[in-house]
Design a protein around this motif. Structure first.
Motif, PDB file in Angstrom:
ATOM      1  N   GLU A 282      -1.616  -1.106   3.064  1.00  0.00           N
ATOM      2  CA  GLU A 282      -2.955  -1.288   2.098  1.00  0.00           C
ATOM      3  C   GLU A 282      -3.197  -0.145   1.128  1.00  0.00           C
ATOM      4  O   GLU A 282      -3.879  -0.337   0.216  1.00  0.00           O
ATOM      5  N   ASP A 283      -2.892   0.960   1.489  1.00  0.00           N
ATOM      6  CA  ASP A 283      -3.254   2.470   0.551  1.00  0.00           C
ATOM      7  C   ASP A 283      -2.011   2.772  -0.315  1.00  0.00           C
ATOM      8  O   ASP A 283      -2.378   3.143  -1.438  1.00  0.00           O
ATOM      9  N   LEU A 284      -0.902   2.325   0.073  1.00  0.00           N
ATOM     10  CA  LEU A 284       0.395   2.806  -0.672  1.00  0.00           C
ATOM     11  C   LEU A 284       0.849   1.920  -1.678  1.00  0.00           C
ATOM     12  O   LEU A 284       1.232   2.318  -2.762  1.00  0.00           O
ATOM     13  N   TRP A 285       0.754   0.673  -1.518  1.00  0.00           N
ATOM     14  CA  TRP A 285       1.299  -0.286  -2.535  1.00  0.00           C
ATOM     15  C   TRP A 285       0.730  -0.055  -3.903  1.00  0.00           C
ATOM     16  O   TRP A 285       1.431  -0.056  -4.927  1.00  0.00           O
ATOM     17  N   ILE A 286      -0.559   0.158  -4.019  1.00  0.00           N
ATOM     18  CA  ILE A 286      -1.204   0.172  -5.403  1.00  0.00           C
ATOM     19  C   ILE A 286      -0.678   1.723  -6.017  1.00  0.00           C
ATOM     20  O   ILE A 286      -0.840   1.852  -7.383  1.00  0.00           O
ATOM     21  N   ARG A 287      -0.451   2.557  -5.251  1.00  0.00           N
ATOM     22  CA  ARG A 287      -0.052   3.708  -5.909  1.00  0.00           C
ATOM     23  C   ARG A 287       1.766   3.843  -6.208  1.00  0.00           C
ATOM     24  O   ARG A 287       1.905   5.072  -6.566  1.00  0.00           O
ATOM     25  N   ASN A 288       2.201   2.738  -5.695  1.00  0.00           N
ATOM     26  CA  ASN A 288       3.657   2.756  -6.280  1.00  0.00           C
ATOM     27  C   ASN A 288       4.488   3.972  -5.602  1.00  0.00           C
ATOM     28  O   ASN A 288       5.238   4.529  -6.420  1.00  0.00           O
TER      29      ASN A 288
ATOM     30  N   ILE B 170       0.564  12.184  -0.969  1.00  0.00           N
ATOM     31  CA  ILE B 170       1.292  11.819  -2.158  1.00  0.00           C
ATOM     32  C   ILE B 170       0.520  11.344  -3.420  1.00  0.00           C
ATOM     33  O   ILE B 170      -0.392  10.578  -3.228  1.00  0.00           O
ATOM     34  N   ARG B 171       0.796  11.736  -4.567  1.00  0.00           N
ATOM     35  CA  ARG B 171       0.399  11.165  -5.696  1.00  0.00           C
ATOM     36  C   ARG B 171       0.898   9.939  -6.304  1.00  0.00           C
ATOM     37  O   ARG B 171       1.971   9.537  -5.751  1.00  0.00           O
ATOM     38  N   PRO B 172       0.326   8.951  -6.935  1.00  0.00           N
ATOM     39  CA  PRO B 172       0.653   7.870  -7.532  1.00  0.00           C
ATOM     40  C   PRO B 172       2.010   8.042  -8.167  1.00  0.00           C
ATOM     41  O   PRO B 172       2.386   8.842  -8.992  1.00  0.00           O
ATOM     42  N   GLY B 173       3.141   7.232  -7.858  1.00  0.00           N
ATOM     43  CA  GLY B 173       4.297   7.179  -8.341  1.00  0.00           C
ATOM     44  C   GLY B 173       5.291   8.300  -7.444  1.00  0.00           C
ATOM     45  O   GLY B 173       6.378   8.574  -7.951  1.00  0.00           O
ATOM     46  N   GLY B 174       4.678   9.002  -6.585  1.00  0.00           N
ATOM     47  CA  GLY B 174       5.177  10.013  -5.856  1.00  0.00           C
ATOM     48  C   GLY B 174       6.510   9.365  -4.640  1.00  0.00           C
ATOM     49  O   GLY B 174       6.563   8.200  -4.570  1.00  0.00           O
ATOM     50  N   HIS B 175       6.832  10.500  -4.036  1.00  0.00           N
ATOM     51  CA  HIS B 175       8.045  10.065  -3.008  1.00  0.00           C
ATOM     52  C   HIS B 175       7.707  10.804  -1.715  1.00  0.00           C
ATOM     53  O   HIS B 175       7.473  12.046  -1.803  1.00  0.00           O
ATOM     54  N   VAL B 176       7.913  10.006  -0.668  1.00  0.00           N
ATOM     55  CA  VAL B 176       7.756  10.502   0.740  1.00  0.00           C
ATOM     56  C   VAL B 176       9.262  10.494   1.207  1.00  0.00           C
ATOM     57  O   VAL B 176       9.779   9.194   1.377  1.00  0.00           O
ATOM     58  N   ALA B 177       9.773  11.591   1.718  1.00  0.00           N
ATOM     59  CA  ALA B 177      11.124  11.622   2.129  1.00  0.00           C
ATOM     60  C   ALA B 177      10.921  11.911   3.813  1.00  0.00           C
ATOM     61  O   ALA B 177      10.330  13.219   4.108  1.00  0.00           O
TER      62      ALA B 177
ATOM     63  N   ALA C 268       0.778  15.607  -4.255  1.00  0.00           N
ATOM     64  CA  ALA C 268       1.905  16.122  -4.346  1.00  0.00           C
ATOM     65  C   ALA C 268       3.007  14.939  -5.054  1.00  0.00           C
ATOM     66  O   ALA C 268       3.005  13.722  -4.872  1.00  0.00           O
ATOM     67  N   ASP C 269       4.025  15.701  -5.859  1.00  0.00           N
ATOM     68  CA  ASP C 269       4.908  14.618  -6.283  1.00  0.00           C
ATOM     69  C   ASP C 269       5.785  13.999  -5.159  1.00  0.00           C
ATOM     70  O   ASP C 269       6.315  13.057  -5.264  1.00  0.00           O
ATOM     71  N   THR C 270       6.174  15.297  -4.290  1.00  0.00           N
ATOM     72  CA  THR C 270       7.045  14.898  -3.194  1.00  0.00           C
ATOM     73  C   THR C 270       6.623  15.446  -1.989  1.00  0.00           C
ATOM     74  O   THR C 270       6.098  16.589  -1.854  1.00  0.00           O
ATOM     75  N   ALA C 271       6.474  14.636  -0.729  1.00  0.00           N
ATOM     76  CA  ALA C 271       6.362  15.295   0.513  1.00  0.00           C
ATOM     77  C   ALA C 271       7.529  14.827   1.358  1.00  0.00           C
ATOM     78  O   ALA C 271       7.859  13.800   1.443  1.00  0.00           O
ATOM     79  N   ILE C 272       7.832  15.856   2.222  1.00  0.00           N
ATOM     80  CA  ILE C 272       9.066  15.838   3.135  1.00  0.00           C
ATOM     81  C   ILE C 272       8.701  15.789   4.323  1.00  0.00           C
ATOM     82  O   ILE C 272       7.945  17.028   4.840  1.00  0.00           O
TER      83      ILE C 272
END
Length: 141
Positions: free
Chosen positions: A73-79, A52-59, A32-36
């Protein structure tokens, strides 16, 4: 889920299903581009970070009563960008102007109406939305 469909959701997934598989299939494996996260449950926050996809946004707007694990450890590489915060009143004047001008129809959010003398019943309905189907409850004089 019914409310999500009424508001225009293309896909509504029950939490008992494999949500991640449905999202990955719907997005061609991208996520997903954005997950709320609006529930305030650690499992739903952690699910949002997996969807969330790489470069995506979690609100995260859910109010959490216990800790949720942030898997850096999973999120940093996906920006991935994660924002948190409670609802504030900064946008209230704008929203009220939009309502007054007829540019925003909030009536579709109202699922229940109660007189002030029924306030206890209104709180009970709003406290158990899964049972009552409540989105927004309006009290009137």
């Amino acid at each position: 889920l019914d409310a999500a469909k009424q508001f225009g959701a293309d896909i509504a997934v029950n939490a008992s299903e494999d949500v991640a598989a449905v999202v990955m299939q719907a997005t061609g494996g991208e996520g997903a581009d954005t997950a709320i996260e609006a529930v305030g449950v650690p499992e739903s926050f952690e699910l949002c970070t997996r969807l969330i996809r790489p470069g995506g946004h979690v609100a995260n707007v859910g109010v959490h009563g216990k800790p949720a694990t942030l898997h850096l450890e999973d999120l940093w590489i996906r920006n991935v960008t994660i924002t948190t915060g409670l609802v504030d009143t900064v946008s209230t004047p704008t929203l009220l102007r939009m309502l007054a001008a007829g540019r925003l129809d909030a009536t579709k959010f109202i699922t229940h109406r109660f007189g002030l003398s029924e306030m206890d019943k209104a709180y009970d309905v709003f406290a158990y939305p899964a049972d009552s189907g409540a989105l927004k409850v309006v009290l009137f004089a």
